[in-house]
Write an enzyme that holds these catalytic residues in place. Sequence first.
Site, PDB file in Angstrom:
ATOM      1  N   ASP A  70       8.100 -13.055   0.737  1.00 31.24           N
ATOM      2  CA  ASP A  70       8.145 -11.840   1.545  1.00 31.24           C
ATOM      3  C   ASP A  70       7.912 -12.135   3.024  1.00 31.24           C
ATOM      4  O   ASP A  70       8.458 -11.455   3.902  1.00 31.24           O
ATOM      5  CB  ASP A  70       7.107 -10.840   1.048  1.00 31.24           C
ATOM      6  CG  ASP A  70       7.573 -10.105  -0.203  1.00 31.24           C
ATOM      7  OD1 ASP A  70       8.721 -10.331  -0.632  1.00 31.24           O
ATOM      8  OD2 ASP A  70       6.792  -9.306  -0.747  1.00 31.24           O
ATOM      9  N   ASP A 174     -14.108  -4.124   8.545  1.00 32.35           N
ATOM     10  CA  ASP A 174     -13.477  -5.355   9.029  1.00 32.35           C
ATOM     11  C   ASP A 174     -12.185  -5.041   9.771  1.00 32.35           C
ATOM     12  O   ASP A 174     -11.705  -5.841  10.558  1.00 32.35           O
ATOM     13  CB  ASP A 174     -13.177  -6.300   7.864  1.00 32.35           C
ATOM     14  CG  ASP A 174     -14.425  -7.005   7.362  1.00 32.35           C
ATOM     15  OD1 ASP A 174     -15.500  -6.825   7.967  1.00 32.35           O
ATOM     16  OD2 ASP A 174     -14.327  -7.741   6.369  1.00 32.35           O
ATOM     17  N   SER A 188      -2.338  -3.601   2.275  1.00 31.42           N
ATOM     18  CA  SER A 188      -2.977  -2.331   1.912  1.00 31.42           C
ATOM     19  C   SER A 188      -3.370  -2.310   0.444  1.00 31.42           C
ATOM     20  O   SER A 188      -4.462  -1.846   0.087  1.00 31.42           O
ATOM     21  CB  SER A 188      -2.029  -1.170   2.220  1.00 31.42           C
ATOM     22  OG  SER A 188      -2.569   0.054   1.774  1.00 31.42           O
TER      23      SER A 188
END
Length: 286
Positions: A70, A174, A188
Amino acid sequence: MKAKRLGIFPNLSKEKVRIALPEFVELCRDWGLVPLLPQQVAETYGCAAYDLDKPTTLKTLDCAVSLGGDGTLLQMARYLVPVGVPAFGINFGKLGFLAEIDLPGMGKAISRLAQGNYAIESRKMLQATVVKGEQVLASAHALNDLVLAKGMFSKLAHLRMFINGKPSGRYDADGLIVSTATGSTAYSLSAGGPLVMPGLDVSVITPVCAHSLAARALVIPLSECIELKAVPGSEEMMLSCDGENVIEVGDDTVVRIEKSPYTMEFIRLTSRDYYQTWQQKLMRNI
């Protein structure tokens, strides 16, 4: 009929790609496609070349393919999106949610492409604009996600979020991920965000390791404008786009995230639906 000019974007750092590339080039020729490779390797394979430093050479492509994972497809998209060239990916990596074709299906995919047996699917993107006062410091367009996160030496990112100009949350974490529906299967997802159908016009806002149990992923319409600001006194943070660093962001800077004017045109060569793909990819990785 004019032969399709297929731009090949190979990740030559992968041994499997280096091994498969000669066969792939010949496969293209066997099906009447004109393969083009990056300028630095095209002569080795007796191919015409495209030059990433000259976008006019990319405009001559009818379609393109990435050979890798990807990440390779995302790198390819940075060059192709502005010139509107449709593309697909052949997965030589592990999960490969974006790269639709696995290595065993390479031959069938090329045959379908050559015969015009495919569909085009448009994927929405996000645009980030980094502003300091009236000055635009940087802009970027994301197919997967935009991430504002603590810098190398920061202990924590302290962020305020505004949606359409209204205060909509504070995050001590973070970092914060704002992803497209397409990118919901990337960073995500790893941070606990939801899986979202890629065709939906939404943004997914996911905190990374938030220091509050109340901080949860949020899905909003893609048409909404998100503004992220560091809490005064915070250390500098880094904005990244699809895994590439864009710019350091201080507490006197605003990161504005909204729908991009660009779309990524994906070539769909299989009949697998997304529910089936998610199950196959996720179960394989268990």
